[in-house]
Motif scaffolding. Structure first.
Motif, PDB file in Angstrom:
ATOM      1  N   PHE A 170      -2.018 -32.765  19.009  1.00 45.24           N
ATOM      2  CA  PHE A 170      -2.423 -33.065  20.389  1.00 45.24           C
ATOM      3  C   PHE A 170      -3.198 -34.368  20.477  1.00 45.24           C
ATOM      4  N   ARG A 171      -3.712 -34.831  19.356  1.00 45.84           N
ATOM      5  CA  ARG A 171      -4.605 -35.975  19.354  1.00 45.84           C
ATOM      6  C   ARG A 171      -3.867 -37.309  19.289  1.00 45.84           C
ATOM      7  N   TYR A 172      -2.791 -37.347  18.489  1.00 44.70           N
ATOM      8  CA  TYR A 172      -2.032 -38.575  18.296  1.00 44.70           C
ATOM      9  C   TYR A 172      -0.568 -38.319  18.621  1.00 44.70           C
ATOM     10  N   LYS A 173      -0.026 -39.057  19.563  1.00 44.60           N
ATOM     11  CA  LYS A 173       1.358 -38.865  19.980  1.00 44.60           C
ATOM     12  C   LYS A 173       2.328 -39.139  18.833  1.00 44.60           C
ATOM     13  N   ARG A 225       2.764 -26.102  14.805  1.00 42.96           N
ATOM     14  CA  ARG A 225       2.618 -27.517  15.107  1.00 42.96           C
ATOM     15  C   ARG A 225       1.735 -28.171  14.078  1.00 42.96           C
ATOM     16  N   ARG A 226       1.925 -29.455  13.917  1.00 46.70           N
ATOM     17  CA  ARG A 226       1.192 -30.234  12.946  1.00 46.70           C
ATOM     18  C   ARG A 226      -0.294 -30.292  13.301  1.00 46.70           C
ATOM     19  N   GLN A 227      -1.125 -30.405  12.271  1.00 44.01           N
ATOM     20  CA  GLN A 227      -2.566 -30.518  12.485  1.00 44.01           C
ATOM     21  C   GLN A 227      -2.875 -31.741  13.350  1.00 44.01           C
ATOM     22  N   GLU A 228      -3.646 -31.536  14.408  1.00 44.89           N
ATOM     23  CA  GLU A 228      -4.033 -32.581  15.365  1.00 44.89           C
ATOM     24  C   GLU A 228      -2.840 -33.224  16.078  1.00 44.89           C
TER      25      GLU A 228
END
Length: 108
Positions: free
Chosen positions: A12-15, A7-10
């Motif tokens: 979970f932080r930005y939809k 999964r891409r870095q962060e």
């Protein structure tokens, strides 16, 4: 060993980032530097063996079929058919009955 979901870095932080992989390129990025407790990055060590690469999870080679003539040319030991979405219900029924006769596995 199971392959992790890359999964891409962060993610979970930005939809808006989504879960699609993008390489971490930041100068101080912890993911790029392979620091502990960070998501795994795709590397050559995760590659699948050559014999099973590109095969359907059932172990068969996936072949797209849109008529009965294409179905007859398949090897039931190695290949499995996937009926094209452009095929209608009547022809789909014909393909399914012919596949049962020939012993060809249908994936969809």
């Amino acid at each position: 060993m199971n392959k992790p979901k890359f999964r891409r870095q962060e993610w979970f932080r930005y939809k808006k980032l989504g879960t699609k992989w993008r390489k971490a390129r930041g100068k101080t990025s912890k993911t790029r530097r392979y620091e502990g407790r960070k998501p795994a990055m795709p590397t050559v060590g995760y590659r699948t063996p050559k014999e099973v690469r590109g095969l359907h999870p059932s172990g068969y080679q996936d072949v797209l079929v849109s008529n009965i003539k294409e179905l007859e040319g398949l090897d039931p030991e190695k290949e499995a058919a996937r009926i094209s979405s452009r095929v209608g219900d009547r022809k789909r029924e014909q393909i399914l009955t012919k596949a049962k006769e020939l012993g060809v596995k249908i994936l969809n």
